[in-house]
Design a protein around this motif. Sequence first.
Motif, PDB file in Angstrom:
ATOM      1  N   UNK A 192      47.735  29.175  42.249  1.00 49.22           N
ATOM      2  CA  UNK A 192      47.207  29.744  41.016  1.00 49.22           C
ATOM      3  C   UNK A 192      45.739  29.385  40.853  1.00 49.22           C
ATOM      4  N   UNK A 193      45.361  28.145  41.172  1.00 50.34           N
ATOM      5  CA  UNK A 193      43.950  27.756  41.095  1.00 50.34           C
ATOM      6  C   UNK A 193      43.091  28.662  41.971  1.00 50.34           C
ATOM      7  N   UNK A 194      43.564  28.908  43.184  1.00 51.74           N
ATOM      8  CA  UNK A 194      42.792  29.766  44.094  1.00 51.74           C
ATOM      9  C   UNK A 194      42.724  31.194  43.574  1.00 51.74           C
ATOM     10  N   UNK A 195      43.821  31.682  43.024  1.00 49.51           N
ATOM     11  CA  UNK A 195      43.831  33.053  42.505  1.00 49.51           C
ATOM     12  C   UNK A 195      42.856  33.218  41.346  1.00 49.51           C
ATOM     13  N   UNK A 196      42.837  32.240  40.440  1.00 50.51           N
ATOM     14  CA  UNK A 196      41.978  32.350  39.266  1.00 50.51           C
ATOM     15  C   UNK A 196      40.505  32.133  39.595  1.00 50.51           C
ATOM     16  N   UNK A 197      40.203  31.606  40.778  1.00 50.38           N
ATOM     17  CA  UNK A 197      38.808  31.467  41.193  1.00 50.38           C
ATOM     18  C   UNK A 197      38.216  32.791  41.659  1.00 50.38           C
ATOM     19  N   UNK A 198      39.058  33.763  41.956  1.00 55.06           N
ATOM     20  CA  UNK A 198      38.606  35.077  42.409  1.00 55.06           C
ATOM     21  C   UNK A 198      38.120  35.887  41.205  1.00 55.06           C
ATOM     22  N   UNK A 199      36.883  36.399  41.224  1.00 52.78           N
ATOM     23  CA  UNK A 199      36.411  37.181  40.072  1.00 52.78           C
ATOM     24  C   UNK A 199      37.210  38.453  39.842  1.00 52.78           C
ATOM     25  N   UNK A 200      37.949  38.919  40.856  1.00 57.46           N
ATOM     26  CA  UNK A 200      38.740  40.146  40.735  1.00 57.46           C
ATOM     27  C   UNK A 200      40.237  39.853  40.739  1.00 57.46           C
ATOM     28  N   UNK A 201      40.621  38.686  40.242  1.00 55.85           N
ATOM     29  CA  UNK A 201      42.022  38.304  40.329  1.00 55.85           C
ATOM     30  C   UNK A 201      42.944  39.236  39.544  1.00 55.85           C
ATOM     31  N   UNK A 202      42.421  39.934  38.526  1.00 52.84           N
ATOM     32  CA  UNK A 202      43.249  40.854  37.743  1.00 52.84           C
ATOM     33  C   UNK A 202      43.120  42.299  38.219  1.00 52.84           C
ATOM     34  N   UNK A 203      42.382  42.524  39.285  1.00 47.71           N
ATOM     35  CA  UNK A 203      42.176  43.887  39.768  1.00 47.71           C
ATOM     36  C   UNK A 203      43.457  44.465  40.332  1.00 47.71           C
ATOM     37  N   UNK A 204      43.737  45.761  40.083  1.00 42.75           N
ATOM     38  CA  UNK A 204      44.926  46.380  40.670  1.00 42.75           C
ATOM     39  C   UNK A 204      44.796  46.633  42.166  1.00 42.75           C
ATOM     40  N   UNK A 205      43.568  46.611  42.688  1.00 43.06           N
ATOM     41  CA  UNK A 205      43.355  46.843  44.120  1.00 43.06           C
ATOM     42  C   UNK A 205      42.173  45.996  44.561  1.00 43.06           C
ATOM     43  N   UNK A 206      42.468  44.789  45.024  1.00 35.98           N
ATOM     44  CA  UNK A 206      41.390  43.857  45.392  1.00 35.98           C
ATOM     45  C   UNK A 206      40.487  44.442  46.473  1.00 35.98           C
ATOM     46  N   UNK A 207      41.058  45.168  47.417  1.00 34.82           N
ATOM     47  CA  UNK A 207      40.270  45.697  48.508  1.00 34.82           C
ATOM     48  C   UNK A 207      39.279  46.765  48.105  1.00 34.82           C
ATOM     49  N   UNK A 208      39.490  47.387  46.940  1.00 39.78           N
ATOM     50  CA  UNK A 208      38.580  48.437  46.480  1.00 39.78           C
ATOM     51  C   UNK A 208      37.386  47.894  45.714  1.00 39.78           C
ATOM     52  N   UNK A 209      37.374  46.593  45.430  1.00 36.40           N
ATOM     53  CA  UNK A 209      36.304  46.018  44.618  1.00 36.40           C
ATOM     54  C   UNK A 209      35.030  45.813  45.446  1.00 36.40           C
ATOM     55  N   UNK A 210      33.873  45.927  44.806  1.00 40.66           N
ATOM     56  CA  UNK A 210      32.613  45.730  45.531  1.00 40.66           C
ATOM     57  C   UNK A 210      32.410  44.273  45.903  1.00 40.66           C
TER      58      UNK A 210
END
Length: 422
Positions: free
Chosen positions: A205-223
């Motif tokens: 969870x710590x690692x997930x919340x460190x991602x600025x796009x952790x709530x994105x529906x498609x992480x791979x589509x983010x810039x």
Amino acid sequence: MTEPQREFDIVLYGATGFVGKLTAQYLAGHPAVGSGAVRIALAGRSAERLTAVRDGLGPAAADWPIVIADADRPDTLRAMAARTRVVVTTVGPYARYGLPLVAACAAAGTDYADLTGEPNFILDSIDAFHKQAIDTGARIVHACGFDSIPSDLGVFALHRRAQADQAGELLDTNLVLRSMSGGVSGGTVASALEMMDACARDPELRRALADPYTLSPDRGAEPELGGQPDARWHRGAEIAPELAGYWTGAFVMAPSNTRVVRRSNALLDYAYGDRFGYAEQMSLGRSVLAPVAAAVVTGVQAASMSLGSRFFDRLPRGLVDRVMPKPGSGPSDAARENGHYTIETYTATSGGRRYRATVAQQGDPGYKATAVLLGESGLALALDRAALSDLRGVLTPASAMGDALLTRLPEAGVRLDVERLD
């Protein structure tokens, strides 16, 4: 999609809590309620306490029904969700109490609005119920208070203005909290402690919340725009010429708000742009001590984000619980009335223009102002069905009801305007 026939338009769950009472008071005084255009019920564990709250709301609420519901009894939540078009909930910490209600609303096709500032809870809600809510037609809308409507709607308003001006997509966008007066609610503190506790126990969870796009529906589509850190400090001129001479530092709610705003962009099919970068900070003035304050505030936030959760389990929780405000507690009437906030969000567009959105409101941000924002969110979901987006699932305020709130909030006393800067 056929609208279900329901007994109520809005059920306010948690109406006996501090912010719950304020939300009930706001709804009871709303013109739509006075005209009979909306059917409201109050919900919670104690019929006696709910009746006492209702009796203090005046004639407009005299006939509001009482609904008994308890987070520890999921059957009561399911029964409540089946009776109403919208559930508005103030019962937190949401990571502890919220998911059974989200489950009930997702299963019943019932719209839902809450006050969470807990990205871990939103992530769990997405993982468990986004697909089901899409299938049943439910809008599960998180973060409908000071966290994160000023952030989310400010950017949405910038997008709408740039779109109307044919000015292109949003690029580097920065929220700056210019001024604020008000206390931290006991519920907010409880939510923060709950999130830190969860992170202390769960490295993933710590690692997930460190991602600025952790709530994105498609992480791979983010810039790929770099880390977009939530703890940083700047000279104001680095953000916008209008802030020359000012210094900015970390804003405590940035880790939650920024992820909500980025999710809005993704859910809206990247309407803000596929190079949209977003950050939040607060102004620390222009005195000779401002850069020192900016560095200290930002350092403290960075340390709490990187170390606080890791060592949270070593803290003396009894001492923390005695020092921090308790859930259900809040400031005096005078303090709530005298509170305020002003937020400015600056953006540049791909068409070469710059804009500033201002969101400002009178009233303690965590209490009176939040009650207005939550109340209007519930009313938008219940009454403004034609103005809502076609999206379903686990949503954000902007992606679910951005246009409706752009109309509603100014009518409720919230300043929300956009100006072109060059």
